[in-house]
Design an enzyme around this catalytic site. Structure first.
Site, PDB file in Angstrom:
ATOM      1  N   ASP A   1     -10.213  25.325 -28.896  1.00 37.92           N
ATOM      2  CA  ASP A   1     -10.252  23.968 -28.944  1.00 37.92           C
ATOM      3  C   ASP A   1     -10.075  23.572 -27.131  1.00 37.92           C
ATOM      4  O   ASP A   1      -8.854  23.852 -26.918  1.00 37.92           O
ATOM      5  CB  ASP A   1      -9.292  23.377 -29.728  1.00 37.92           C
ATOM      6  CG  ASP A   1      -9.375  21.811 -29.547  1.00 37.92           C
ATOM      7  OD1 ASP A   1     -10.043  21.588 -28.661  1.00 37.92           O
ATOM      8  OD2 ASP A   1      -8.484  21.221 -30.144  1.00 37.92           O
TER       9      ASP A   1
ATOM     10  N   ASN B   1      -6.448  40.560 -21.763  1.00 32.31           N
ATOM     11  CA  ASN B   1      -6.791  40.450 -23.108  1.00 32.31           C
ATOM     12  C   ASN B   1      -6.550  39.106 -23.497  1.00 32.31           C
ATOM     13  O   ASN B   1      -5.498  38.474 -23.106  1.00 32.31           O
ATOM     14  CB  ASN B   1      -5.598  41.449 -23.799  1.00 32.31           C
ATOM     15  CG  ASN B   1      -5.889  41.867 -25.252  1.00 32.31           C
ATOM     16  OD1 ASN B   1      -6.044  40.994 -26.038  1.00 32.31           O
ATOM     17  ND2 ASN B   1      -6.773  42.875 -25.367  1.00 32.31           N
TER      18      ASN B   1
ATOM     19  N   TYR C   1       8.964  27.848 -35.869  1.00 36.41           N
ATOM     20  CA  TYR C   1       8.020  28.537 -35.419  1.00 36.41           C
ATOM     21  C   TYR C   1       6.737  27.964 -35.443  1.00 36.41           C
ATOM     22  O   TYR C   1       6.427  27.127 -35.952  1.00 36.41           O
ATOM     23  CB  TYR C   1       7.701  29.730 -36.845  1.00 36.41           C
ATOM     24  CG  TYR C   1       8.871  30.442 -37.028  1.00 36.41           C
ATOM     25  CD1 TYR C   1       8.680  31.949 -36.252  1.00 36.41           C
ATOM     26  CD2 TYR C   1       9.745  30.434 -37.713  1.00 36.41           C
ATOM     27  CE1 TYR C   1       9.552  32.677 -36.258  1.00 36.41           C
ATOM     28  CE2 TYR C   1      10.953  31.509 -37.820  1.00 36.41           C
ATOM     29  CZ  TYR C   1      10.724  32.390 -36.833  1.00 36.41           C
ATOM     30  OH  TYR C   1      11.805  33.495 -37.009  1.00 36.41           O
TER      31      TYR C   1
ATOM     32  N   LYS D   1       0.582  28.448 -35.025  1.00 34.35           N
ATOM     33  CA  LYS D   1      -0.453  28.345 -36.106  1.00 34.35           C
ATOM     34  C   LYS D   1      -1.871  27.721 -35.354  1.00 34.35           C
ATOM     35  O   LYS D   1      -1.795  27.011 -34.428  1.00 34.35           O
ATOM     36  CB  LYS D   1      -0.066  27.136 -36.989  1.00 34.35           C
ATOM     37  CG  LYS D   1       1.060  27.964 -38.043  1.00 34.35           C
ATOM     38  CD  LYS D   1       1.354  26.668 -39.206  1.00 34.35           C
ATOM     39  CE  LYS D   1       2.474  27.500 -39.746  1.00 34.35           C
ATOM     40  NZ  LYS D   1       2.946  26.433 -40.773  1.00 34.35           N
TER      41      LYS D   1
ATOM     42  N   GLN E   1     -22.378  42.680 -49.720  1.00 33.55           N
ATOM     43  CA  GLN E   1     -23.334  43.432 -50.205  1.00 33.55           C
ATOM     44  C   GLN E   1     -23.163  45.142 -50.272  1.00 33.55           C
ATOM     45  O   GLN E   1     -22.550  45.564 -49.440  1.00 33.55           O
ATOM     46  CB  GLN E   1     -24.712  43.302 -49.765  1.00 33.55           C
ATOM     47  CG  GLN E   1     -25.104  41.811 -49.955  1.00 33.55           C
ATOM     48  CD  GLN E   1     -25.452  41.097 -51.223  1.00 33.55           C
ATOM     49  OE1 GLN E   1     -25.468  39.998 -51.287  1.00 33.55           O
ATOM     50  NE2 GLN E   1     -25.905  41.962 -52.128  1.00 33.55           N
TER      51      GLN E   1
HETATM   52 MG    MG Z   1      -7.724  19.465 -31.013  1.00 28.62          MG
HETATM   53 MG    MG Z   2      -9.054  22.348 -34.170  1.00 34.43          MG
END
Ligand code: MG
Ligand code: MG
Ligand code: F6R
Length: 372
Positions: free
Chosen positions: A21, A111, A235, A238, A248
């Site tokens: 985002d 990375n 924590y 997320k 398949q």
């Molecule tokens: Mg956002």
């Molecule tokens: Mg989002």
């Protein structure tokens, strides 16, 4: 963009889905078309990709890429990073909301791990026909895949192939991550179902990272997970997740892979990442969380792989067979909203992304009287 020599086409194809985002339009609801155009032009200018498709769900840009460079390939991750940086510039020029919010570092460090964007990658030798589905969700967390992935690969009431397809009857191995202690463990299904469920029934901490065919060892599914870091006693980390599933020929059929989403299960996320709500299956055109910044959305894009090319997408949840799931999700959303700031609509204290509790507690600490 940087120029590249390109990878040698080999037998093993890599499918990389990298998402971030980098600015919402409007608020946290959608991606502005100018960012999607920018992402497409960045990826087209690169010579290291075999093919790509740029999509979005809610405010997240999803780069779906194929190449022969393997997982965790520095050049591929760098290309995705540069693309998100370029999109951030566009987002800033339009004063979009939260421009660059998922890019946690000023510079790329080899990375994508720990840098903000979510990553799901798998390597496989293309079968004579290779159908895959890329799931992308917004306003929820990686553990949101636990229940549907369990149903796809371990529940015969969902996947009849587990019972009647001789190639699927052996079952599957589930690799589960502990996002807090940063550990992994593998369970065999169906033998260890009850042990598996002890963990993945707690999706805020334990996530299905990957699923493998038990006899062939072939990768069948992989999700984006990221370690949760303890910050300020909570924590955090997320993220809106992605999931890749091969279908398949001894793996669940396309319809068995989609079937779990016909029942919109409750996930964590929604408004301010601090609520429980139904995961609503939608086509890309309806992936714009609106009501109370939600409810959480999931999109399913199907592709036939052809020598590394992404033939598609098929926007599966556009099909009317998911209309009832949407209706049910909206009914569940109505009900959950009636609970307002009370649990279990609001997440419990340790799981909320936003909290004022420490501040309020500090201000009121002298008003708490010890009971004898
Ligand atoms: Mg956002
Ligand atoms: Mg989002
Ligand atoms: C949840 C989400 C939104 C925001 C909310 C407040 O994942 O993206 O619900 O949390 O719109 O956003 P800020 O704090 O940026 O005003």
């Amino acid at each position: 963009m940087r120029s590249h020599a390109g990878f040698t086409m080999g037998k093993i194809l890599t499918l990389s889905v990298i998402k971030a985002d980098v600015g919402g339009f409007v608020g946290h609801s959608d991606v502005h078309p100018a960012l999607l155009e920018k992402a497409k032009s960045c990826l087209s200018a690169s010579s290291i990709l075999t093919d790509f498709h740029v999509s979005h769900v809610g405010d997240d840009i999803n780069l779906i890429m194929t190449h022969y460079g393997g997982r965790n390939n520095g050049e591929i991750h760098h290309l995705a990073w540069d693309t998100f940086i370029a999109c951030t510039e566009v987002a800033k020029s339009l004063k979009l909301y939260g421009a660059g919010q998922d890019l946690l570092s000023d510079s790329f460090s080899g990375n994508m791990r720990g840098m903000g964007p979510g990553v799901a990658e798998m390597e496989f030798e293309e079968r004579p026909s290779e159908p895959v589905i890329v799931f992308m969700a917004d306003k929820t967390e990686p553990g949101a895949w636990n229940l549907p992935v369990y149903k796809m690969f371990a529940d015969p009431f969902n996947t009849i192939g587990l019972v009647i397809d001789p190639k699927a009857h052996c079952g599957f191995n589930f690799e589960v991550r502990d996002l807090i202690e940063n550990k992994k463990v593998t369970f065999a299904a169906p033998e260890e179902l009850y042990d598996l469920l002890v963990f993945i029934g707690a999706p805020g901490r334990y996530c299905v990272k990957a699923v493998f065919h038990k006899q062939t060892g072939e990768i069948a599914a992989v999700s984006s997970t990221q370690r949760l870091n303890l910050m300020a006693g909570r924590y955090v980390g997320k993220d809106d997740p992605v999931l890749i599933v091969r279908c398949q020929s001894g793996l669940p059929a396309v319809g068995e892979v989609l079937e779990p989403f016909a029942n919109p299960h409750l996930v964590s996320g929604w408004m301010r990442g601090s609520h429980t709500g139904p995961l609503m299956p939608v086509p890309v055109a309806q992936a714009t969380p609106a009501r109370f910044d939600g409810p959480p959305r999931v999109v399913a894009l199907g592709f036939q792989m052809c020598n590394g090319k992404l033939v598609g997408p098929q926007d599966f949840f556009a099909d009317p067979s998911f209309d009832n799931a949407r209706r049910k999700a909206l009914d569940v959303a109505d009900y959950m909203r009636t609970l307002g700031p009370f649990e279990p609509h609001r997440l419990h204290l340790e799981e909320m992304e936003y909290t004022t509790l420490p501040d309020v507690m500090h201000r009121l600490k002298d008003r708490f009287v010890k009971l004898s």
